[in-house]
Design a protein around this motif. Structure first.
Motif, PDB file in Angstrom:
ATOM      1  N   UNK A 158      36.082 -10.639 -24.347  1.00 42.93           N
ATOM      2  CA  UNK A 158      36.665  -9.767 -25.370  1.00 42.93           C
ATOM      3  C   UNK A 158      36.748  -8.312 -24.924  1.00 42.93           C
ATOM      4  N   UNK A 159      35.873  -7.900 -24.057  1.00 41.42           N
ATOM      5  CA  UNK A 159      35.886  -6.513 -23.583  1.00 41.42           C
ATOM      6  C   UNK A 159      35.492  -5.506 -24.636  1.00 41.42           C
ATOM      7  N   UNK A 160      34.720  -5.913 -25.641  1.00 44.60           N
ATOM      8  CA  UNK A 160      34.339  -5.014 -26.724  1.00 44.60           C
ATOM      9  C   UNK A 160      33.170  -4.101 -26.359  1.00 44.60           C
ATOM     10  N   UNK A 161      32.214  -4.644 -25.613  1.00 45.59           N
ATOM     11  CA  UNK A 161      30.979  -3.921 -25.352  1.00 45.59           C
ATOM     12  C   UNK A 161      30.670  -3.912 -23.864  1.00 45.59           C
ATOM     13  N   UNK A 162      30.019  -2.867 -23.375  1.00 42.06           N
ATOM     14  CA  UNK A 162      29.589  -2.853 -21.967  1.00 42.06           C
ATOM     15  C   UNK A 162      28.405  -3.795 -21.760  1.00 42.06           C
ATOM     16  N   UNK A 163      28.222  -4.226 -20.535  1.00 43.56           N
ATOM     17  CA  UNK A 163      27.202  -5.249 -20.263  1.00 43.56           C
ATOM     18  C   UNK A 163      25.961  -4.714 -19.568  1.00 43.56           C
ATOM     19  N   UNK A 164      26.027  -3.552 -18.924  1.00 46.74           N
ATOM     20  CA  UNK A 164      24.882  -3.064 -18.163  1.00 46.74           C
ATOM     21  C   UNK A 164      24.695  -1.568 -18.377  1.00 46.74           C
ATOM     22  N   UNK A 165      23.475  -1.107 -18.087  1.00 45.38           N
ATOM     23  CA  UNK A 165      23.176   0.318 -18.121  1.00 45.38           C
ATOM     24  C   UNK A 165      22.908   0.848 -19.517  1.00 45.38           C
ATOM     25  N   UNK A 166      22.539   2.136 -19.582  1.00 39.75           N
ATOM     26  CA  UNK A 166      22.242   2.795 -20.860  1.00 39.75           C
ATOM     27  C   UNK A 166      23.435   3.556 -21.415  1.00 39.75           C
ATOM     28  N   UNK A 167      24.427   3.851 -20.579  1.00 41.76           N
ATOM     29  CA  UNK A 167      25.556   4.640 -21.046  1.00 41.76           C
ATOM     30  C   UNK A 167      25.207   6.109 -21.162  1.00 41.76           C
ATOM     31  N   UNK A 168      25.974   6.817 -21.968  1.00 39.09           N
ATOM     32  CA  UNK A 168      25.763   8.251 -22.155  1.00 39.09           C
ATOM     33  C   UNK A 168      24.522   8.492 -23.001  1.00 39.09           C
ATOM     34  N   UNK A 183      28.582   6.022 -27.058  1.00 36.68           N
ATOM     35  CA  UNK A 183      28.594   5.202 -25.845  1.00 36.68           C
ATOM     36  C   UNK A 183      27.222   4.570 -25.608  1.00 36.68           C
ATOM     37  N   UNK A 184      26.155   5.314 -25.882  1.00 33.55           N
ATOM     38  CA  UNK A 184      24.815   4.766 -25.734  1.00 33.55           C
ATOM     39  C   UNK A 184      24.555   3.629 -26.711  1.00 33.55           C
ATOM     40  N   UNK A 185      25.012   3.782 -27.957  1.00 38.50           N
ATOM     41  CA  UNK A 185      24.854   2.707 -28.945  1.00 38.50           C
ATOM     42  C   UNK A 185      25.613   1.455 -28.515  1.00 38.50           C
ATOM     43  N   UNK A 186      26.801   1.645 -27.943  1.00 39.74           N
ATOM     44  CA  UNK A 186      27.562   0.486 -27.463  1.00 39.74           C
ATOM     45  C   UNK A 186      26.815  -0.229 -26.349  1.00 39.74           C
ATOM     46  N   UNK A 187      26.129   0.514 -25.487  1.00 39.16           N
ATOM     47  CA  UNK A 187      25.384  -0.104 -24.394  1.00 39.16           C
ATOM     48  C   UNK A 187      24.116  -0.806 -24.872  1.00 39.16           C
ATOM     49  N   UNK A 188      23.499  -0.273 -25.910  1.00 38.96           N
ATOM     50  CA  UNK A 188      22.221  -0.837 -26.358  1.00 38.96           C
ATOM     51  C   UNK A 188      22.405  -2.058 -27.267  1.00 38.96           C
TER      52      UNK A 188
END
Length: 324
Positions: A158-168, A183-188
């Motif tokens: 789907x490409x909705x959310x990132x899969x790795x890392x903490x983000x911003x 961006x951090x919330x999307x990563x967590x």
């Protein structure tokens, strides 16, 4: 209350001393880090120099005495690999693990409590039976497999959310946090959901069992006889009592989540303490391993103390027993 806290603090001190001895012996009696850190082509003189530099030439009891003396000064040794204070490496990674653990607990409470309440209030309903059947999946499915499936679905397909890392991240009280940015919330989100599945099932079952038991109590029957509304009965008379076991278990689960988030952090490449300890075990970085385990023990002690205090606030009988 003050006497109770003093007694618990004394018990915590004994636990820390006992665990420091067990952790030190368990870690320092296993393997030889020199074999991993030094090149196989190194000569005997270079090996002996490395052993002396790492303090491994001393007897085990002297190594422990040095460790305790430094620990009392807040020094848990220097990493063999990074050549930095081990406690500093742990503290650098701790915010990532803490926000992941608290995020998973928040999700488990946000989802588990309403579903458990509904299943307890209407146990014979079709939706309630579906909820209880679905809760079995949270206990049964392995977290690493669920994590991979979440990545495949929401990140790859789907490409909705990132899969790795903490983000911003954003700075708060001198520490960088992911939950303060979009961006951090999307990563967590994905790792927090993966880590919360077991606890969601646990909260559902605890809440349902507590509701079913409490609804049969005399004070609830009396409240019904007085003509109180179902909403008031549920959220004034029932909810507070079912929270006692839920708070106790969730407090212990919080400590376990912080300590055993290794799998989730590894799957999602989350830069927390769990990933650090795995890397340290692979290279036998003993100071980091010991510092990590001692920090986990300290966290468990603090969390249990906070849970006991919250327990006394929820249950007046505990306060009365303490005075007696």
């Amino acid at each position: 209350m003050a006497l109770y806290l003093l007694r618990r603090l004394m018990q915590s001190g004994f636990v820390l001393v006992a665990m420091s001895l067990l952790v030190f012996l368990g870690v320092y009696a296993v393997g030889d880090p020199v074999e991993i850190l030094i090149s196989p082509d190194a000569d005997q003189e270079e090996r002996e120099r490395a052993v002396r530099a790492l303090g491994l030439d001393l007897p085990l009891w002297q190594q422990y005495a040095v460790f305790v003396g430094r620990a009392l000064q807040g020094d848990l040794g220097r990493s063999f690999v990074f050549n930095e204070p081990a406690i500093q490496l742990i503290l650098q990674r701790m915010p990532a693990t803490l926000e992941l653990a608290f995020g998973s607990m928040f999700i488990s409470i946000l989802i588990g409590l309403p579903l458990g309440l509904y299943a307890g209030l209407k146990p014979e309903g079709r939706l309630s039976k579906t909820i209880m059947a679905g809760s079995i999946l949270g206990f049964s499915l392995p977290s690493f497999w669920v994590g991979l499936m979440l990545i495949m679905l929401f990140a790859v397909q789907l490409g909705w959310l990132p899969s790795t890392g903490r983000g911003e991240t954003a700075l708060l009280f001198g520490t960088r946090w992911s939950f303060l940015t979009a961006d951090g919330l999307a990563h967590i989100l994905l790792p927090a959901i993966n880590l919360s599945l077991f606890k969601i099932s646990l909260v559902i079952r605890l809440t349902r069992a507590g509701v079913r038991e409490t609804m049969l109590m005399d004070y609830v029957k009396f409240a019904r006889a007085k003509g109180l509304t179902p909403f008031r009965i549920t959220f004034v008379h029932v909810f507070k009592n079912i929270m006692i076991p839920v708070v106790t278990v969730l407090g212990l689960e919080l400590g376990g989540t912080i300590a055993f988030s290794v799998v989730t952090e590894s799957v999602f490449a989350w830069p927390g303490m769990g990933k650090l300890i795995i890397d340290s075990i692979n290279v036998l970085d003993r100071p980091v391993i010991v510092a990590y385990l001692m920090m986990i023990v300290l966290m468990f002690i603090i969390i249990n103390l906070v849970v006991d205090i919250v327990y006394t606030l929820l249950d007046p009988r505990v306060r009365l027993e303490g005075k007696a």
